[in-house]
Motif scaffolding. Structure first.
Motif, PDB file in Angstrom:
ATOM      1  N   PRO A 103      -1.713  77.798  13.275  1.00 34.03           N
ATOM      2  CA  PRO A 103      -1.520  76.968  14.472  1.00 34.03           C
ATOM      3  C   PRO A 103      -0.026  76.635  14.599  1.00 34.03           C
ATOM      4  O   PRO A 103       0.641  76.356  13.599  1.00 34.03           O
ATOM      5  CB  PRO A 103      -2.333  75.704  14.175  1.00 34.03           C
ATOM      6  N   THR A 104       0.500  76.645  15.830  1.00 29.60           N
ATOM      7  CA  THR A 104       1.932  76.396  16.009  1.00 29.60           C
ATOM      8  C   THR A 104       2.225  75.437  17.161  1.00 29.60           C
ATOM      9  O   THR A 104       1.467  75.355  18.119  1.00 29.60           O
ATOM     10  CB  THR A 104       2.706  77.712  16.282  1.00 29.60           C
ATOM     11  N   LEU A 105       3.366  74.763  17.024  1.00 32.88           N
ATOM     12  CA  LEU A 105       3.930  73.946  18.097  1.00 32.88           C
ATOM     13  C   LEU A 105       5.421  73.779  17.824  1.00 32.88           C
ATOM     14  O   LEU A 105       5.814  73.172  16.825  1.00 32.88           O
ATOM     15  CB  LEU A 105       3.259  72.574  18.172  1.00 32.88           C
ATOM     16  N   ASN A 106       6.240  74.370  18.665  1.00 35.29           N
ATOM     17  CA  ASN A 106       7.698  74.206  18.588  1.00 35.29           C
ATOM     18  C   ASN A 106       8.254  74.432  17.174  1.00 35.29           C
ATOM     19  O   ASN A 106       8.891  73.566  16.592  1.00 35.29           O
ATOM     20  CB  ASN A 106       8.093  72.809  19.086  1.00 35.29           C
ATOM     21  N   ARG A 137      -8.735  75.713  14.953  1.00 33.95           N
ATOM     22  CA  ARG A 137      -8.899  76.713  13.889  1.00 33.95           C
ATOM     23  C   ARG A 137     -10.203  77.493  14.079  1.00 33.95           C
ATOM     24  O   ARG A 137     -10.262  78.693  13.804  1.00 33.95           O
ATOM     25  CB  ARG A 137      -8.843  76.042  12.514  1.00 33.95           C
ATOM     26  N   ASN A 138     -11.249  76.813  14.540  1.00 35.77           N
ATOM     27  CA  ASN A 138     -12.505  77.522  14.833  1.00 35.77           C
ATOM     28  C   ASN A 138     -12.295  78.600  15.888  1.00 35.77           C
ATOM     29  O   ASN A 138     -12.834  79.707  15.785  1.00 35.77           O
ATOM     30  CB  ASN A 138     -13.564  76.535  15.333  1.00 35.77           C
ATOM     31  N   LYS A 141     -18.776  75.771  10.282  1.00 42.07           N
ATOM     32  CA  LYS A 141     -17.336  75.763  10.601  1.00 42.07           C
ATOM     33  C   LYS A 141     -16.723  74.373  10.397  1.00 42.07           C
ATOM     34  O   LYS A 141     -17.321  73.500   9.793  1.00 42.07           O
ATOM     35  CB  LYS A 141     -17.103  76.261  12.030  1.00 42.07           C
ATOM     36  N   PHE A 142     -15.523  74.183  10.951  1.00 37.82           N
ATOM     37  CA  PHE A 142     -14.872  72.878  10.898  1.00 37.82           C
ATOM     38  C   PHE A 142     -15.484  71.954  11.947  1.00 37.82           C
ATOM     39  O   PHE A 142     -15.979  72.426  12.980  1.00 37.82           O
ATOM     40  CB  PHE A 142     -13.364  73.008  11.192  1.00 37.82           C
ATOM     41  N   PRO A 143     -15.436  70.639  11.717  1.00 34.18           N
ATOM     42  CA  PRO A 143     -15.876  69.711  12.774  1.00 34.18           C
ATOM     43  C   PRO A 143     -15.015  69.908  14.015  1.00 34.18           C
ATOM     44  O   PRO A 143     -13.811  70.145  13.913  1.00 34.18           O
ATOM     45  CB  PRO A 143     -15.627  68.332  12.154  1.00 34.18           C
TER      46      PRO A 143
END
Length: 301
Positions: A8-11, A69-70, A172-174
């Motif tokens: 996962p990315t942000l700036n 992420r899911n 999976k993840f919540p």
């Protein structure tokens, strides 16, 4: 087995290029690298695409630690998914090889790696990494709960590998969670009878020199997490682990750098006060929680 790496990315234009280059130089190659970007307004997407990553774009307000992420896993073709954060740099070319090796055993369905520091880390952060990520590995299962308590579920998506089939089987993840989606998936696996591995040979350079205010906010979010997942605390109190942490930290700093003991105590006060307030977040107005939390997106959604 086919391997998908998810980031996962942000700036993160300052780190994503180096991260992707190091991933491409691994002894065990990934079959694909998936970047899920939350509307970066720098060159993150451009760099990721240039380095050959598959980029999935989402709206910034749609980001959540679990559901994002899911989404990436749903678009992954690997039998194993490796999760990394945008600021976790592989220490050497053996990361993928080492993090996936335990998954060759049928009953081990997930593994997480060791987070190490570099020369810019402050003394309290040096201790934090050594406390949570020691040199000795461990295989954790139901049998470890009595000994380790809630620490049996400790797991980190800063650097982890999970079998996709079993990941989907346990749900999976919540979808909506403020943090610690990795602890939830680890607890699901262990309570289902599976095992997870801590692999110290799989190393990433990752740490945060947080200020006292940032420590407060991060631990406010941890308190929120435990408030909304109280069932985990039946396996052990987080406060017990915190007391152990403080004792070991003072001992470490007494030997290494006595001048940092006072700061460490202030830092732990910030952590604990943030945590306790997070536990009581249901009594606070949303506007206050927005100011106290590190994950503001959680409250906006």
């Amino acid at each position: 087995m086919k391997i998908s790496v998810i980031i996962p990315t942000l700036n993160c234009e300052k780190t994503i290029g180096e991260l992707l280059k190091r991933l491409k130089s691994q002894t065990q190659k990934a079959d694909e690298i998936i970047v899920v970007d939350s509307e970066s307004n720098d060159r993150t997407v451009e760099i990721a695409e240039k380095e050959g990553a598959k980029v999935i774009k989402i709206a910034r307000r749609e980001f959540a630690h679990g559901s994002t992420r899911n989404l990436a896993v749903e678009n992954a073709r690997g039998d194993v998914v490796i999760f990394l954060t945008q600021d976790a740099l592989p220490y050497d070319e053996y990361l993928i090889e080492n993090i996936t090796k335990p998954l060759e055993k049928e009953d081990i369905v997930a593994a997480y790696g060791r987070q190490i520091i570099d020369e810019k880390a402050i003394p309290t952060e040096i201790f934090a990494r050594s406390f949570n990520y020691p040199e000795k590995g461990i295989i954790k299962s139901k049998e470890n709960i009595k000994e380790l308590g809630v620490k049996a579920f400790f797991f980190s998506n800063v650097c982890s590998a999970i079998k996709k089939k079993e990941f989907e089987q346990v749900g999976k993840f919540p979808l909506k969670i403020i943090m610690n989606e990795d602890m939830i998936i680890a607890s699901k696996f262990i309570l289902k009878g599976y095992k997870i591995a801590y692999v110290p040979e799989a190393k990433v350079i990752h740490y945060h020199n947080y200020s006292l205010i940032e420590q407060f906010k991060r631990n406010f979010d941890i308190g929120v997490f435990f408030s909304e997942n109280e069932w985990i605390l039946q396996y052990g109190k987080a406060e017990k682990e915190g007391i152990k942490y403080l004792k070991e930290e003072v001992k470490f700093l007494w030997q290494k750098n006595k001048l940092w003991i006072a700061y460490a105590i202030l830092e732990d006060i910030s952590r604990y006060s943030g945590y306790r307030l997070g536990l009581m977040h249901k009594y606070l107005p949303k506007s206050v929680k927005l100011n106290l939390s590190m994950n503001k997106n959680y409250w906006l959604n």
